[in-house]
Every structure is written in structure tokens, then in C-alpha cells.
Motif scaffolding. Structure first.
Motif, PDB file in Angstrom:
ATOM      1  N   UNK A  11       0.995  -1.136   0.078  1.00 18.43           N
ATOM      2  CA  UNK A  11      -0.136  -0.021  -0.037  1.00 18.43           C
ATOM      3  C   UNK A  11       1.008   1.217   0.002  1.00 18.43           C
ATOM      4  N   UNK A  12       2.162   1.202   0.470  1.00 21.03           N
ATOM      5  CA  UNK A  12       3.098   2.110   0.626  1.00 21.03           C
ATOM      6  C   UNK A  12       3.702   2.340  -0.703  1.00 21.03           C
ATOM      7  N   UNK A  13       3.881   1.361  -1.427  1.00 22.74           N
ATOM      8  CA  UNK A  13       4.656   1.425  -2.822  1.00 22.74           C
ATOM      9  C   UNK A  13       4.459   2.659  -3.697  1.00 22.74           C
ATOM     10  N   UNK A  14       3.127   2.888  -4.012  1.00 19.08           N
ATOM     11  CA  UNK A  14       2.765   4.043  -4.985  1.00 19.08           C
ATOM     12  C   UNK A  14       3.476   5.294  -4.608  1.00 19.08           C
ATOM     13  N   UNK A  15       3.521   5.760  -3.156  1.00 17.78           N
ATOM     14  CA  UNK A  15       4.052   6.886  -2.821  1.00 17.78           C
ATOM     15  C   UNK A  15       5.700   6.829  -2.686  1.00 17.78           C
ATOM     16  N   UNK A  16       6.147   5.463  -2.509  1.00 18.24           N
ATOM     17  CA  UNK A  16       7.520   5.581  -2.787  1.00 18.24           C
ATOM     18  C   UNK A  16       8.146   5.572  -4.272  1.00 18.24           C
ATOM     19  N   UNK A  17       7.045   5.175  -5.181  1.00 16.95           N
ATOM     20  CA  UNK A  17       7.217   5.141  -6.609  1.00 16.95           C
ATOM     21  C   UNK A  17       7.119   6.723  -6.743  1.00 16.95           C
ATOM     22  N   UNK A  18       6.461   7.402  -6.418  1.00 14.87           N
ATOM     23  CA  UNK A  18       6.358   9.000  -6.700  1.00 14.87           C
ATOM     24  C   UNK A  18       7.493   9.675  -6.229  1.00 14.87           C
ATOM     25  N   UNK A  19       8.036   9.320  -4.929  1.00 13.27           N
ATOM     26  CA  UNK A  19       9.092   9.934  -4.360  1.00 13.27           C
ATOM     27  C   UNK A  19      10.373   9.726  -5.324  1.00 13.27           C
ATOM     28  N   UNK A  20      10.392   8.513  -5.448  1.00 12.06           N
ATOM     29  CA  UNK A  20      11.601   8.000  -6.478  1.00 12.06           C
ATOM     30  C   UNK A  20      11.424   8.558  -7.915  1.00 12.06           C
ATOM     31  N   UNK A  21      10.454   8.517  -8.408  1.00 14.12           N
ATOM     32  CA  UNK A  21      10.412   9.265  -9.660  1.00 14.12           C
ATOM     33  C   UNK A  21      10.890  10.722  -9.749  1.00 14.12           C
ATOM     34  N   UNK A  22      10.313  11.494  -8.815  1.00 20.08           N
ATOM     35  CA  UNK A  22      10.677  12.838  -8.670  1.00 20.08           C
ATOM     36  C   UNK A  22      11.960  13.065  -8.564  1.00 20.08           C
ATOM     37  N   UNK A  23      12.674  12.130  -7.751  1.00 16.90           N
ATOM     38  CA  UNK A  23      14.151  12.295  -7.291  1.00 16.90           C
ATOM     39  C   UNK A  23      14.864  12.092  -8.909  1.00 16.90           C
ATOM     40  N   UNK A  24      14.376  10.763  -9.301  1.00 15.66           N
ATOM     41  CA  UNK A  24      14.977  10.518 -10.792  1.00 15.66           C
ATOM     42  C   UNK A  24      14.929  11.558 -11.985  1.00 15.66           C
ATOM     43  N   UNK A  25      13.727  12.413 -11.668  1.00 21.33           N
ATOM     44  CA  UNK A  25      13.543  13.450 -12.943  1.00 21.33           C
ATOM     45  C   UNK A  25      14.901  14.495 -12.679  1.00 21.33           C
ATOM     46  N   UNK A  26      15.435  14.567 -11.487  1.00 20.15           N
ATOM     47  CA  UNK A  26      16.548  15.364 -11.413  1.00 20.15           C
ATOM     48  C   UNK A  26      18.048  14.618 -11.703  1.00 20.15           C
ATOM     49  N   UNK A  27      18.024  13.655 -12.232  1.00 21.76           N
ATOM     50  CA  UNK A  27      19.107  12.856 -12.410  1.00 21.76           C
ATOM     51  C   UNK A  27      19.868  13.480 -13.728  1.00 21.76           C
ATOM     52  N   UNK A  28      21.010  13.967 -13.275  1.00 21.67           N
ATOM     53  CA  UNK A  28      21.659  14.456 -14.557  1.00 21.67           C
ATOM     54  C   UNK A  28      22.442  13.519 -15.719  1.00 21.67           C
ATOM     55  N   UNK A  29      22.451  12.169 -15.112  1.00 22.52           N
ATOM     56  CA  UNK A  29      22.830  11.116 -16.078  1.00 22.52           C
ATOM     57  C   UNK A  29      22.145  10.872 -17.334  1.00 22.52           C
ATOM     58  N   UNK A  30      20.698  11.139 -17.239  1.00 20.17           N
ATOM     59  CA  UNK A  30      19.901  10.700 -18.141  1.00 20.17           C
ATOM     60  C   UNK A  30      19.438  12.073 -18.771  1.00 20.17           C
ATOM     61  N   UNK A  31      19.020  11.920 -20.117  1.00 22.94           N
ATOM     62  CA  UNK A  31      18.680  13.210 -21.029  1.00 22.94           C
ATOM     63  C   UNK A  31      17.188  13.554 -20.255  1.00 22.94           C
ATOM     64  N   UNK A  32      17.002  14.866 -20.818  1.00 23.83           N
ATOM     65  CA  UNK A  32      15.596  15.247 -20.355  1.00 23.83           C
ATOM     66  C   UNK A  32      14.356  14.541 -20.837  1.00 23.83           C
ATOM     67  N   UNK A  33      14.675  14.204 -22.275  1.00 19.13           N
ATOM     68  CA  UNK A  33      13.460  13.263 -22.750  1.00 19.13           C
ATOM     69  C   UNK A  33      13.492  12.175 -22.028  1.00 19.13           C
ATOM     70  N   UNK A  34      14.528  11.201 -21.703  1.00 23.30           N
ATOM     71  CA  UNK A  34      14.475  10.020 -21.029  1.00 23.30           C
ATOM     72  C   UNK A  34      13.619  10.080 -19.652  1.00 23.30           C
ATOM     73  N   UNK A  35      14.131  11.137 -19.097  1.00 28.10           N
ATOM     74  CA  UNK A  35      13.328  11.124 -17.793  1.00 28.10           C
ATOM     75  C   UNK A  35      11.933  11.624 -17.852  1.00 28.10           C
ATOM     76  N   UNK A  36      11.616  12.401 -18.972  1.00 26.19           N
ATOM     77  CA  UNK A  36      10.172  12.544 -19.188  1.00 26.19           C
ATOM     78  C   UNK A  36       9.453  11.259 -19.504  1.00 26.19           C
ATOM     79  N   UNK A  37      10.010  10.691 -20.246  1.00 29.23           N
ATOM     80  CA  UNK A  37       9.525   9.200 -20.651  1.00 29.23           C
ATOM     81  C   UNK A  37       9.346   8.369 -19.502  1.00 29.23           C
TER      82      UNK A  37
END
Length: 342
Positions: A11-37
Motif C-alpha cells: 500500500x505504501x509502494x505507490x508513494x515510494x514510486x512517486x518520491x523515487x520518480x521525482x528524485x530521478x527526474x533531476x538525475x543529470x545522467x539521463x537526458x531530459x527526454x529520457x527522464x520525461x518518458x
């Protein structure tokens, strides 16, 4: 009470997914398009089987963050994200008219680039969703149902019976419901009821009892309703076809497995029997036998509706039973109990 720790963690997994996704959105090792996808795919995952409205709101937030990352040189990705965001707004159970407006805005923003750069199927899917939103808005007086019908017809240019049977069936179900939602006040209204019959018949050409039992039962039930109330030069033939359709639906719907749906269908069948002469070749002899069968079906439906708390349906059936005992001339149609279109 015992707590299942695995359930608690899930039940807590979706919240963890959202947090992880937002952190990954700022990951400079991936291109902006890759992060958006990546954000788009995580948002889609939240939509698949949401446990709460909040998960759909989270999906909207992820789609919007994804849009911020899309480079201007990739308008197709932006359009795809907007189209997906529209489906999240559309699915919100607590969104009301505001959510429908937001979904419509997303679809209209996505359309030009999907039309220019996307696949034909992507644009057709957008038309399906535009049709659904427009149909919902028409139900609250904020759009024209004819515009929803136009969107469905546009989608049918791509989603043909041969190449896309599932989408073809969905579209014809939506079309039939749209046709039947328009009040019959003129000759055009009568034509729309006939078109609804055709759409349900088209749907039944691509679904079957074995592979799609619930959809098959729904389509047969709704076909029976459309046949029963559609204008015809041969009304008795229509009623006989309607009863056949209800009997097909009852191969799936049972009082044990689907009691409410079963009650809807037997109530609809009772309506048809009330207007069917015992001997179709001699209607002047009346329909005492069919009225007796209808009375038994109404009584069974009334008991089930009452048992499951559907007071409105139970009251309608009770009224029909009263009508059966009144001196109503044969051939004067009893009003439908359950024009179920779902």
C-alpha cells in the motif's frame, strides 16, 4: 487482528514510486527526454489499478513534471504526455466538471502534434477519449452529444473490425449508448434508435460468449433494450428478437453470480413479454400467458433489487406489477424498468 505486512508494504509502494520518480527526474545522467518518458511510464503505472483518488492526482503531477522536462525539439513526446494526462483527469472520481474540462484541454493541446507526428492509432485513441469526455459533458448540459458521436466515427476510420476488434467493439458500444441518450422527439430520434441497434449488432460480431462473457451479456442486454423500444414496421418481430437477446444475456447473468445484472435483464425481459401476444399471428387473442410469465419475472427482480438496496429499481418493478393488474389495453407498452447501458 493480524496485519499482513506484505499488504502494508504494497500500500505504501505507490508513494515510494512517486518520491523515487521525482528524485530521478533531476538525475543529470539521463537526458531530459529520457527522464520525461520515465515519469510518464510511472504515472501510467499509477493509473492501471489505483487504490485511491490520490494516486490519480499523483499521476497528474508526474505528467506535468514530465512536460516540464520535454525539450522543444520533441513535440510528439509532449503530445503523448498531454494525452495521457487527460486520461488521468478523466478517471478522477472526485473531479466533476472541472476534471472533464482539464481532460478536454489536454486532448485538444495534444491533437495537433499527434495529427502531424503520431501514429494513426494514437490519434484514433485520442478521438475515443474526446468522445467519452464530450459524452460526459453532454450529460450535464455542457456539450453536444452529436460531437461525441462524431469523435467515435473518426476513430472508426482507424479502428476497424478486422484490424482492431477490441477498439471496434468499444466504439460501437459507446456509439449505441450515445444514440440512446438522445431524446426521441422527431423522426431523426427514431433513426438514432435504429442506429443503436446496428451498433450493438456490430459489437456482437467481434465479441462472443466464451471469450468475453461479461461484455457479451451487457451487449445482449442492451441490444434487447434497443430493439424493444426502437420504432419498427414489425414491432412483434423486434420484441421476439429482444427476448432472444435477453436469453443470451441470461446465459451469463445468474442470480448467484451476478444478481443485480440478472435482475436488470429479467425485468427487461418482463417488459418485452408484456407487449408480446401469446400467438403472434393472432394478437387479438391477447397475451395472458406472457403476462403471467412477466409477473413471475417482475416478482423475482423486485426481490433481488430489494435485497441489494436498489430502491429505485424495486419501486419501478413494483409499479409495473401494479400496472399488470390494472385494465391496461393490450399493446400499450409498459415503460422500461432498467435501460442498463454499462
Amino acid at each position: 487482528m493480524l496485519i499482513d505486512s506484505s499488504t502494508e508494504q504494497n500500500e505504501g509502494l505507490p508513494e515510494a514510486q512517486v518520491r523515487a520518480a521525482l528524485i530521478a527526474a533531476d538525475d543529470p545522467s539521463a537526458s531530459p527526454a529520457e527522464r520525461a518518458e520515465m515519469l510518464m511510464e510511472i504515472a501510467r503505472g499509477l493509473q492501471l489499478k489505483p487504490r485511491s483518488a490520490q494516486q490519480l492526482h499523483d499521476a497528474v503531477a508526474l505528467y506535468r513534471r514530465a512536460l516540464e522536462l520535454v525539450p522543444e525539439s520533441d513535440p510528439l513526446l509532449a503530445a503523448r504526455i498531454r494525452a495521457r494526462e487527460g486520461t488521468a483527469h478523466q478517471a478522477l472520481p472526485d473531479g466533476g466538471a472541472e476534471a472533464l474540462d482539464a481532460a478536454l484541454e489536454c486532448y485538444e493541446a495534444a491533437r495537433p502534434h499527434l495529427q502531424t507526428y503520431g501514429l494513426p492509432e494514437e490519434l484514433a485513441e485520442l478521438d475515443i477519449n474526446l468522445g467519452l469526455v464530450t459524452q460526459s459533458q453532454a450529460g450535464i448540459g455542457r456539450a453536444r452529444i452529436t460531437d461525441a458521436i462524431a469523435h467515435y466515427h473518426h476513430a472508426l476510420r482507424v479502428f476497424t473490425r478486422e484490424r482492431h476488434p477490441r477498439e471496434f467493439a468499444i466504439l460501437h458500444n459507446n456509439l449505441a449508448i450515445a444514440y440512446l441518450s438522445i431524446p426521441v422527439i422527431d423522426e431523426a430520434g427514431k433513426l438514432r434508435e435504429a442506429l443503436a441497434v446496428q451498433s450493438f449488432e456490430q459489437m456482437l460480431q467481434v465479441i462472443n460468449l466464451v471469450d468475453h462473457p461479461s461484455e457479451y451479456a451487457m451487449a445482449q442486454n442492451n441490444l434487447g433494450n434497443a430493439l424493444q423500444y426502437a420504432p419498427s414496421k414489425h414491432p412483434i418481430a423486434n420484441i421476439l428478437r429482444a427476448i432472444e437477446a435477453y436469453d443470451e444475456a441470461l446465459k451469463v447473468r445468474t442470480p448467484r453470480d451476478t444478481p443485480v445484472e440478472y435482475a436488470n435483464t429479467i425485468a427487461n425481459k418482463a417488459n418485452a413479454l408484456c407487449n408480446l401476444p401469446d400467438n403472434p399471428e393472432h394478437p387479438e387473442l391477447g397475451n395472458a400467458r406472457h403476462l403471467a410469465a412477466a409477473r413471475a419475472l417482475y416478482a423475482e427482480a423486485h426481490a433481488l433489487f430489494s435485497q441489494y438496496g436498489l430502491s429505485g429499481n424495486a419501486a419501478a418493478v413494483a409499479e409495473a406489477l401494479i400496472e399488470l393488474d390494472s385494465p391496461t389495453p393490450f399493446g400499450e407498452a409498459i415503460l422500461p424498468i432498467a435501460k442498463e447501458l454499462q
